[in-house]
Enzyme design. Structure first.
Site, PDB file in Angstrom:
ATOM      1  N   SER A  24      -3.188  -0.372   8.320  1.00 53.47           N
ATOM      2  CA  SER A  24      -4.565  -0.685   7.940  1.00 53.47           C
ATOM      3  C   SER A  24      -4.604  -1.851   6.964  1.00 53.47           C
ATOM      4  CB  SER A  24      -5.192   0.558   7.292  1.00 53.47           C
ATOM      5  OG  SER A  24      -6.370   0.235   6.603  1.00 53.47           O
ATOM      6  N   TYR A  46      -5.862   7.340   0.745  1.00 48.96           N
ATOM      7  CA  TYR A  46      -5.691   6.940   2.154  1.00 48.96           C
ATOM      8  C   TYR A  46      -4.910   5.639   2.243  1.00 48.96           C
ATOM      9  CZ  TYR A  46      -6.790   4.600   6.526  1.00 48.96           C
ATOM     10  OH  TYR A  46      -6.688   3.902   7.699  1.00 48.96           O
ATOM     11  N   LYS A  72      -0.860   4.657   3.769  1.00 49.46           N
ATOM     12  CA  LYS A  72      -0.472   3.603   4.710  1.00 49.46           C
ATOM     13  C   LYS A  72       0.643   2.738   4.111  1.00 49.46           C
ATOM     14  CE  LYS A  72      -3.252   4.619   8.095  1.00 49.46           C
ATOM     15  NZ  LYS A  72      -2.718   5.206   9.334  1.00 49.46           N
TER      16      LYS A  72
END
Length: 340
Positions: free
Chosen positions: A126, A151, A155
């Protein structure tokens, strides 16, 4: 036909990628725990491609079940790993869920890949790894900054796990750092289907237009952008799905230049929240009821990609416009509301 495992293959991006893989002649095996997807998606994929993929309902957090899966399914030649929790706001409220679901599952998968000599691995990364960028557009050489959310941090950690694994084994991996996927398949057989309140802009827009949501919330209008709303790089999900197929073929044909590569997958153009709202109204003729509310924790001001590397190295380029993406998203929304 080469057999490819797609984790999270009934999810939004996963399902579109399964379609493109099957269209490209691959045999697909899907793992999904249906926590943020529906079994109906399997029917949608089959309707588009006329071939049902193999499906196993499985939670990748269950290590013993993952081991069992790989004993049953032989001759897998590559893995595309989507299965993860993905909402920035939710990750701020419930970080432990994100660390368990997004990190443990990758480790278990890679352990099985090593045991079964599966050396081709595409990772769903991402643009959140870049944090608040120093300059725009963002290239792959931009520094990976302290994440703005759990989040985003998962990643970053996942990429580090892959770098270390590639350095110590036969694994070859490509991480696709993608920007904001929107839209649906042109057939309206599959699309974005958020469970509960949407966390992303476009499904919130389409649900508001359909009367499911009373009002669309715009999180802040005081950012340092031309109209005060956040800017993102919105890419049609079908373009994004095709990038996964191209990246997989790069690994299978051993055209990668290092054991771990990263590519930005976006359009190279930024659009503000207000611009997306206006574009949707223009494309559909539907007037949206929206209201500006406080900024949302974890949001960065502006992010859009420099896609030169993906264009030149992968031979891939986003082809569909934001108008096409929004029109397809609305067509999908109308179809699922008619079903309900």
């Amino acid at each position: 036909m080469k057999k490819i495992l797609v984790t999270g293959g009934l999810g939004y991006i996963g399902s579109h990628t399964v379609v493109e893989l099957q269209n490209a002649g691959f045999e697909v095996v899907i793992i999904d725990n249906l926590s943020n997807s529906s079994l109906d998606v399997l029917g949608g994929i089959t309707n588009i491609t006329s071939q049902p993929p193999t499906f196993e309902r499985l939670d990748l957090r269950n290590k013993s079940k993952v081991t069992e899966f790989f004993k049953l399914h032989k001759n897998i030649e590559g893995v595309i790993h989507f299965a993860a929790s993905k909402a920035v706001g939710e990750s701020v409220k419930n970080p432990l869920l994100y660390y368990e679901n997004n990190i443990n599952t990758l480790v278990y998968l890679l352990q099985e890949c090593k045991a079964h000599k599966i050396n081709n691995f595409i990772f769903s990364s991402s643009c959140t790894v870049y944090g608040e960028p120093d300059s725009l557009p963002i290239t792959e050489t931009a520094p990976v900054k302290k994440a703005m959310s759990p989040y985003g941090n998962t990643k970053q950690i996942n990429e580090e796990i892959l770098i270390d694994t590639c350095a110590s084994s036969q694994l070859q991996s490509i991480a696709l750092r993608y920007f904001n996927p929107i839209g649906a398949h042109e057939t309206a057989e599959i699309g974005e289907l958020p469970i509960g309140v949407p966390q992303n802009l476009v499904p919130f827009i389409t649900q508001s237009a359909a009367g499911i949501r009373e009002q669309l919330s715009v999180f802040g209008n005081d950012y340092n952008t031309p109209d005060g709303s956040c800017i993102r790089d919105y890419i049609h999900v079908v373009d994004l799905a095709k990038a996964h197929v191209v990246a997989l073929q790069r690994l299978l044909e051993q055209k990668n230049k290092s054991s771990f590569e990263v590519f930005n997958i976006g359009t190279g153009q930024g659009n503000s929240v207000f611009e997306v709202i206006k574009a949707f109204e223009n494309v559909t003729g539907k007037k949206l009821n929206y209201n500006v509310v406080e900024r949302r924790s974890g949001d960065v001001t502006a992010v859009y990609a420099d896609t030169t590397k993906a264009n030149e190295e992968l031979g891939w380029k986003a082809e569909k416009t934001i108008q096409q993406a929004l029109a397809s998203a609305w067509k999908w929304e109308q179809k699922i509301r008619n079903k309900a």
